[in-house]
Design an enzyme around this catalytic site. Structure first.
Site, PDB file in Angstrom:
ATOM      1  CG  ASP A   4      65.594   2.024  34.345  1.00 52.95           C
ATOM      2  OD1 ASP A   4      65.157   2.301  33.227  1.00 52.95           O
ATOM      3  OD2 ASP A   4      65.009   1.275  35.155  1.00 52.95           O
ATOM      4  CE  LYS A  18      70.294   0.439  28.363  1.00 51.16           C
ATOM      5  NZ  LYS A  18      69.861   0.276  29.752  1.00 51.16           N
ATOM      6  N   GLY A  21      63.025   2.742  27.837  1.00 47.81           N
ATOM      7  CA  GLY A  21      62.690   4.165  27.810  1.00 47.81           C
ATOM      8  C   GLY A  21      63.924   4.962  28.111  1.00 47.81           C
ATOM      9  CG  HIS A  22      67.120   5.207  26.044  1.00 46.27           C
ATOM     10  ND1 HIS A  22      67.467   4.414  27.099  1.00 46.27           N
ATOM     11  CD2 HIS A  22      67.520   4.552  24.948  1.00 46.27           C
ATOM     12  CE1 HIS A  22      68.042   3.316  26.648  1.00 46.27           C
ATOM     13  NE2 HIS A  22      68.075   3.366  25.347  1.00 46.27           N
ATOM     14  CD  GLN A  81      64.650  -4.145  27.842  1.00 50.11           C
ATOM     15  OE1 GLN A  81      65.072  -4.848  26.961  1.00 50.11           O
ATOM     16  NE2 GLN A  81      63.826  -3.154  27.625  1.00 50.11           N
TER      17      GLN A  81
HETATM   18  P1  IMP Z   1      58.995  -6.728  30.542  1.00 53.50           P
HETATM   19  O1  IMP Z   1      60.253  -6.491  29.768  1.00 53.50           O
HETATM   20  O2  IMP Z   1      57.970  -5.645  30.337  1.00 53.50           O
HETATM   21  O3  IMP Z   1      58.434  -8.094  30.328  1.00 53.50           O
HETATM   22  O4  IMP Z   1      59.360  -6.639  32.107  1.00 53.50           O
HETATM   23  C1  IMP Z   1      60.170  -7.619  32.734  1.00 53.50           C
HETATM   24  C2  IMP Z   1      61.070  -6.991  33.788  1.00 53.50           C
HETATM   25  O5  IMP Z   1      62.036  -6.163  33.138  1.00 53.50           O
HETATM   26  C3  IMP Z   1      60.351  -6.076  34.773  1.00 53.50           C
HETATM   27  O6  IMP Z   1      61.013  -6.161  36.024  1.00 53.50           O
HETATM   28  C4  IMP Z   1      60.553  -4.697  34.195  1.00 53.50           C
HETATM   29  O7  IMP Z   1      60.465  -3.682  35.166  1.00 53.50           O
HETATM   30  C5  IMP Z   1      61.956  -4.830  33.654  1.00 53.50           C
HETATM   31  N1  IMP Z   1      62.251  -3.920  32.533  1.00 53.50           N
HETATM   32  C6  IMP Z   1      61.861  -4.045  31.243  1.00 53.50           C
HETATM   33  N2  IMP Z   1      62.358  -3.044  30.507  1.00 53.50           N
HETATM   34  C7  IMP Z   1      63.093  -2.275  31.332  1.00 53.50           C
HETATM   35  C8  IMP Z   1      63.886  -1.109  31.143  1.00 53.50           C
HETATM   36  O8  IMP Z   1      64.050  -0.578  30.037  1.00 53.50           O
HETATM   37  N3  IMP Z   1      64.491  -0.610  32.251  1.00 53.50           N
HETATM   38  C9  IMP Z   1      64.380  -1.212  33.468  1.00 53.50           C
HETATM   39  N4  IMP Z   1      63.665  -2.307  33.690  1.00 53.50           N
HETATM   40  C10 IMP Z   1      63.026  -2.834  32.631  1.00 53.50           C
END
Ligand code: IMP
Length: 430
Positions: free
Chosen positions: A14, A17, A41-42, A225
């Site tokens: 977040d 990007k 999510g952008h 991420q």
């Molecule tokens: P997962 O990727 O859904 O398995 O989540 C694992 C961890 O990564 C959690 O803490 C999520 O909140 C975090 N996470 C996954 N994708 C994002 C992102 O795009 N932005 C911020 N945190 C993310």
């Protein structure tokens, strides 16, 4: 030779990007996603329009850009088609410009069910995943039982593989996680129906990227991420299930490492984290709430409130090391406007030691106490400022201190969500 740039988040995701990728597509001719899935999510703001992109690279809003989804991405056909429909309804042509690797792993409803049932079972120890099925999809890929996008093209073969997969997952869901099983027929019908629509987008992405590079088209590799959520180097186990480092662009897209010419690290002027896991500079006070409210720190995928804290130099130092960052983009500077004092964490104290870099793993990070340096804030608004010289002097000092602590220059400063709310100090593609 055209230059290719990898853009990665240097914190816990977040970092903003999407806006930067969108800005860079003035120069890039292609944008490539190489890891993650629709957990990303952008949110892009283009004029009056807010568009959330999850799987499709942010370049799609520029009609002269080609977008690629590499084999390192886990693809939910449902999420992908929903996003395509949203974009096409908004008048953005997608088909013909979006190329999906046939070797990408499919993310299916069983992965979502497993992710959510496991998180429930973990209770207070939950990771706080996005609940999108990302972890289970990557597990199936590593276990070599995953279904891939190309499998959608052969219904009989798809059905046979799906039977095997659901035999295992339904057993786990029912007997270990006490969750309802999935109906194989229904999952197959839905996936194959979506597959018919996805078929025309399937491509040999590595071959297309090689051809684009031969034509001299600059490419942008868009990480999802953030580096500290990397499966190997992040705050394990509070991480995502893919490698989100710059180096992953090579494997996940299918280009040689020498095709990655420069790495742009995106860093927010403060820090946020969504989900569980250690966060040394987290604030639980009025300032934390200020950052959350002014920065609109709510997840674009799940709507969850993000945890907020001060800028963290040891965490950035680890990211710079892991990614080989050549230049920084500082985003959301304007969120700090009006704070009398801005703090930077310059080191951690752990036991009797002082650390200048984030250690590995959740427990080691949880034991770190931040050491802060205070700088005077600025009362003027920086929203939409486009020239370095127009920034308040204390804002410039703050950015200079970030660059000094990082040992990496600041290339761009983002001062608002719009494309042109950007200060350019050094163009990443030049
Ligand atoms: P997962 O990727 O859904 O398995 O989540 C694992 C961890 O990564 C959690 O803490 C999520 O909140 C975090 N996470 C996954 N994708 C994002 C992102 O795009 N932005 C911020 N945190 C993310």
């Amino acid at each position: 030779m055209a230059k290719n740039v990898v853009i990665i988040g240097t914190q816990w995701g977040d970092e903003g990007k999407g806006k930067v990728v969108d800005w860079l597509t003035d120069t890039a001719r292609g944008v490539v996603r190489f890891q993650g899935g629709h957990n990303a999510g952008h949110t892009l703001v283009i004029g009056e329009r807010r568009q959330v992109l999850r799987l499709i690279p942010s370049g799609i809003l520029r009609t002269d850009i080609h977008c690629y989804i590499g084999s390192g991405v886990v693809v939910s056909p449902t999420a992908l088609l929903q996003e395509i429909d949203e974009l096409e309804t908004a008048g953005v042509p997608v088909r013909g410009r979006l190329h999906l690797s046939e070797a990408a792993t499919l993310l299916l409803p069983c992965h979502v069910a497993l992710d959510q049932a496991r998180e429930r079972r973990r209770g207070a120890g939950a990771i706080g995943t996005t609940g999108r099925g990302i972890g289970p999809a990557y597990e199936d890929r590593a276990a070599r039982r995953g279904l891939r996008v190309a499998d959608l093209l052969d219904p009989a073969h798809f059905r046979a593989r799906l039977d095997e997969l659901l035999e295992l997952h339904n057993f786990t869901l029912q007997h270990f996680l006490q969750a309802p099983p999935l109906d194989v027929q229904q999952v197959a019908d839905e996936a194959l129906a979506l597959g018919e629509r996805i078929g025309p987008m399937l491509a040999d992405v590595p071959a297309m990227l090689a051809a684009a590079m031969k034509r001299g088209e600059p490419l942008l590799f868009e990480g999802a991420q953030g580096a500290l959520l990397d499966i190997d180097h992040g705050t394990y186990p509070f991480v995502t299930s893919s490698n989100c480092l710059a180096g992953a662009a090579s494997a996940g897209a299918g280009v040689g490492p020498q095709a990655l010419h420069s790495v742009l690290g995106i860093v927010k002027a403060y820090t946020t984290r969504v989900g569980a896991g250690p966060f040394p500079t987290e604030l639980h006070d009025e300032t934390g709430r200020h950052l959350a409210n002014v920065g609109k720190e709510f997840g674009s995928v799940t709507g969850r409130a993000r945890r907020c804290g001060w800028f963290d130099a040891p965490a950035l130092a680890r990211s710079i090391q892991l990614n080989g960052v050549n230049g920084l983009v500082v985003t959301k500077l304007d969120v700090l406007d009006g704070l009398p004092t801005v703090r930077l964490c310059t080191a951690y104290r752990r036991g009797g030691e002082t650390l200048d870099i984030l250690p590995f793993g959740a427990e080691a990070v949880a034991a770190c106490e931040p050491v802060y340096e205070d700088m005077p804030g600025w009362s003027e608004s920086t929203v939409g400022v486009r020239e370095w010289s127009a920034l308040p002097v204390n804002a410039r000092r703050y950015l200079e201190r970030i660059a000094e602590l990082a040992g990496v220059p600041v290339d761009l400063v983002s001062t608002g969500p719009e494309r042109d709310e950007t200060i350019v100090l050094r163009h990443p593609f030049h």
